[in-house]
Design a protein around this motif. Sequence first.
Motif, PDB file in Angstrom:
ATOM      1  N   GLY A 113       1.183  91.890  -3.620  1.00 50.37           N
ATOM      2  CA  GLY A 113       0.434  93.132  -3.520  1.00 50.37           C
ATOM      3  C   GLY A 113      -1.066  92.920  -3.460  1.00 50.37           C
ATOM      4  O   GLY A 113      -1.565  91.801  -3.355  1.00 50.37           O
ATOM      5  N   VAL A 167      -4.014  97.563  -7.257  1.00 52.36           N
ATOM      6  CA  VAL A 167      -2.829  98.332  -7.633  1.00 52.36           C
ATOM      7  C   VAL A 167      -2.567  98.174  -9.127  1.00 52.36           C
ATOM      8  O   VAL A 167      -2.872  97.141  -9.723  1.00 52.36           O
ATOM      9  CB  VAL A 167      -1.572  97.900  -6.835  1.00 52.36           C
ATOM     10  CG1 VAL A 167      -1.751  98.152  -5.365  1.00 52.36           C
ATOM     11  CG2 VAL A 167      -1.222  96.445  -7.098  1.00 52.36           C
ATOM     12  N   GLY A 177       0.378  97.889  -0.319  1.00 52.28           N
ATOM     13  CA  GLY A 177      -0.084  97.894  -1.705  1.00 52.28           C
ATOM     14  C   GLY A 177       0.752  97.004  -2.591  1.00 52.28           C
ATOM     15  O   GLY A 177       0.252  96.419  -3.563  1.00 52.28           O
ATOM     16  N   THR A 194       2.362 103.346  -2.880  1.00 50.18           N
ATOM     17  CA  THR A 194       1.301 102.601  -2.204  1.00 50.18           C
ATOM     18  C   THR A 194       0.306 103.516  -1.508  1.00 50.18           C
ATOM     19  O   THR A 194      -0.767 103.068  -1.099  1.00 50.18           O
ATOM     20  CB  THR A 194       1.898 101.631  -1.169  1.00 50.18           C
ATOM     21  OG1 THR A 194       2.673 102.366  -0.217  1.00 50.18           O
ATOM     22  CG2 THR A 194       2.786 100.609  -1.838  1.00 50.18           C
ATOM     23  N   HIS A 204      -1.263 102.661  -6.217  1.00 51.98           N
ATOM     24  CA  HIS A 204      -2.356 102.025  -5.474  1.00 51.98           C
ATOM     25  C   HIS A 204      -3.696 102.697  -5.784  1.00 51.98           C
ATOM     26  O   HIS A 204      -3.755 103.837  -6.194  1.00 51.98           O
ATOM     27  CB  HIS A 204      -2.059 102.112  -3.983  1.00 51.98           C
ATOM     28  CG  HIS A 204      -2.704 101.039  -3.174  1.00 51.98           C
ATOM     29  ND1 HIS A 204      -2.567 100.933  -1.806  1.00 51.98           N
ATOM     30  CD2 HIS A 204      -3.519 100.002  -3.528  1.00 51.98           C
ATOM     31  CE1 HIS A 204      -3.230  99.893  -1.362  1.00 51.98           C
ATOM     32  NE2 HIS A 204      -3.833  99.314  -2.386  1.00 51.98           N
TER      33      HIS A 204
END
Length: 386
Positions: free
Chosen positions: A229, A233, A291, A339, A361
């Motif tokens: 990721g 996040v 994300g 995300t 996110h």
Amino acid sequence: MVQLQVLQLLVEIMRILLKHQSCCKWSIVFGTAMLISVIFIMMDHKFPPTDRKVYKLLPVNQSEWYWKATAHITPPQPTKHVVECSVDNGMQNIPSHLPAPHRNFLMYKHCRKFPRLLSPTPCENDLFLLLAIKSTAIQVDRRIALRSTWGKRGYIEGKRVKLLFLVGKSSDRIQEYSLQQLLEWESRQFGDILQWNFKDTFFNLTLKEVHFLDWFSLECKWAQYVFKGDDDVFVHTSNLLEYVKDHNPSEHLFAGDIIPKAYPIRQKHLKYFIPKEMYPDKEYPPYAGGGGYLMSRKTVLSLGVAASSMDLFPIDDVYVGMCLLNINITLTHHPGFKTFGFKQVVSHFNPCIYREMMLVHKLNPTEMWTMWSLLQDPKLQCFIKT
């Protein structure tokens, strides 16, 4: 001394962060906590006098400089000599109407192998979950926040978790200081930096992908699961561990915020612009929002094999989707991967909501620390509305 220079770097970074953030008490708390953490680390015995080095600036070419130790003790991971990749002669007739980044990508997309500059500590044999996070040199505040919140290394619920930051080479500076020096210090202190010698740009995120997959297959293939990721996040690590209890790392798993239908953006002025010369199809294959997404060991290794034979594509999330399609792996949509944030009108900073999420996110470091502390509060009470 290197410690003093790093401290000066972080003081300047804090000044810039506070300048651009609202002057709320959490901004001050974040900046103060970051500096206090660094000061205590520097007072640690991990920096004995015999380990100190004298650094000077040496030219690499007309436009770049790097820090190199001049003392008898050399850096643990010295910069390697790089043979630059040449332009692909078969791509000389690239349409002139394409933006410069797109033309550059087409001319050099055959360049897939770059030397490593910094390596992390080895993966442990009992590693259960690897957190592989894309970052850049300038995002030092995000890395500090992750190391002290959801990305803490060690054991969580009896499962070993390891944090890893994936970075390229950046020309970013704080005043006259190269941030490469800061990355090298972080690497020595935390052992969680994996860096390669290619420019850290948006179109080179795909290079991070293929280099990470190569590294994993060679040096960390016994990790049972991988979360990959961004560094902005918020991840509820315990929820990831709970989710994989019903899965087997020797079977395929790819879970995230799946986008089943997406279309190439043809508007030239937009960030994700892709001309027909680079992707003639009308629709992208299904892929996960970048994300963050969760994979099993088998899926990561299979992705590495698929990527080794596929041409690079400038949008890394879509490229992963292309590889998954190539090896016929099913993508699993999970509503806990936010995300793109929260679409419904809710208080997006409610710990009772975050408690049920896999990730959310776009949190800054101050929000990261705040949410983490709220979720750790044993007095937190969440009531289900009926």
